[in-house]
Scaffold this active site. Sequence first.
Site, PDB file in Angstrom:
ATOM      1  N   HIS A  34      21.722 -30.477 -21.993  1.00 60.56           N
ATOM      2  CA  HIS A  34      21.166 -31.686 -22.844  1.00 60.56           C
ATOM      3  C   HIS A  34      22.828 -31.981 -22.940  1.00 60.56           C
ATOM      4  O   HIS A  34      22.675 -33.313 -23.520  1.00 60.56           O
ATOM      5  CB  HIS A  34      21.458 -30.298 -24.083  1.00 60.56           C
ATOM      6  CG  HIS A  34      20.889 -29.763 -23.938  1.00 60.56           C
ATOM      7  ND1 HIS A  34      20.616 -28.550 -24.462  1.00 60.56           N
ATOM      8  CD2 HIS A  34      18.947 -29.863 -24.843  1.00 60.56           C
ATOM      9  CE1 HIS A  34      19.498 -27.706 -23.879  1.00 60.56           C
ATOM     10  NE2 HIS A  34      18.204 -28.584 -24.825  1.00 60.56           N
ATOM     11  N   LYS A 146      13.399 -32.970 -15.806  1.00 62.09           N
ATOM     12  CA  LYS A 146      12.427 -31.202 -16.185  1.00 62.09           C
ATOM     13  C   LYS A 146      11.806 -31.182 -16.753  1.00 62.09           C
ATOM     14  O   LYS A 146      10.854 -30.640 -16.700  1.00 62.09           O
ATOM     15  CB  LYS A 146      13.693 -30.037 -17.050  1.00 62.09           C
ATOM     16  CG  LYS A 146      13.696 -28.742 -16.500  1.00 62.09           C
ATOM     17  CD  LYS A 146      15.156 -27.631 -16.715  1.00 62.09           C
ATOM     18  CE  LYS A 146      13.513 -26.536 -16.870  1.00 62.09           C
ATOM     19  NZ  LYS A 146      12.944 -26.195 -18.149  1.00 62.09           N
TER      20      LYS A 146
END
Length: 279
Positions: A34, A146
Amino acid sequence: LRVLERLEDLRRWRAGAAEPLGFVPTMGYLHEGHLALIDRARAECATVVVSIFVNPLQVGPGEDFDRYPRDRQRDLEHCRQHQVDAVWLPQASEMYPPGFSTFVEVRGLDERLCGRFRPGHFRGVATVVAKLFHQVQPQRAYFGEKDYQQLLIIRRMVRDLDMPIDIVACPTVREPDGLARSSRNAYLTPEERRHAARLPAALRHGLQLIEEGERDPRRVVAAVEGELAAQVGWQPQYVEILDAHELTPLDRLRGEVVLAAAVYVGQTRLIDNVRIVVP
Ligand code: PAF
């Protein structure tokens, strides 16, 4: 750092925010993956907004909504350290008021990979992301590779629904042993964690076969499954190799392809993927 918890406050703040505005939607429990999205947004945008919302609509019955890891203070501290301008913390009651009945479904791209095993998941993702986009009104939004299927679905939604937002894809951030960063890694026992990097290793093995000239997708999948099965107690939920843009199966490998897998390590479901352009 502005912490906004009501739509009314977000709207008032948004009206005065400098543009371009970069947006990083998350379910919290922020990790290096993140933070890489946030840093990229920070480098490219005048204003950066992060949302934190564990979306009940994308978590199926029997999945991990109740035990999904949450740590608001730690998340806010990360945001402060990475110069985020505002954190948007929607309330579930405002996000999904009684009688909520409008959903976004991106057909086709949700048929394979995780879509086969998590019915309704991508409908939940597309619906919440569409709502977050309307609320935050970003010019750019940042997603990790991802969750590759999610990234393609969001891109398609934005195109199909004429949302004026650039979707920026960022490379998967990995631990030193290769395991992709994920909030769900927190579920792994130390013993499971020691073995978890077998997933990216098996995918890399598949890539290597392609690099050495293998063009039969079945043989690549079988080799990756073999690698994963060699690990005691591992159940690959799927191993698939598909066209990287349409997520359709191929008879022979050519063009850009994505090799993706999901496995249960104990109770924890891990996903990962790699891509390669096959000449
Ligand atoms: O990738 C995630 O964390 C979630 O699916 C998202 C995009 C924040 C939507 O809830």
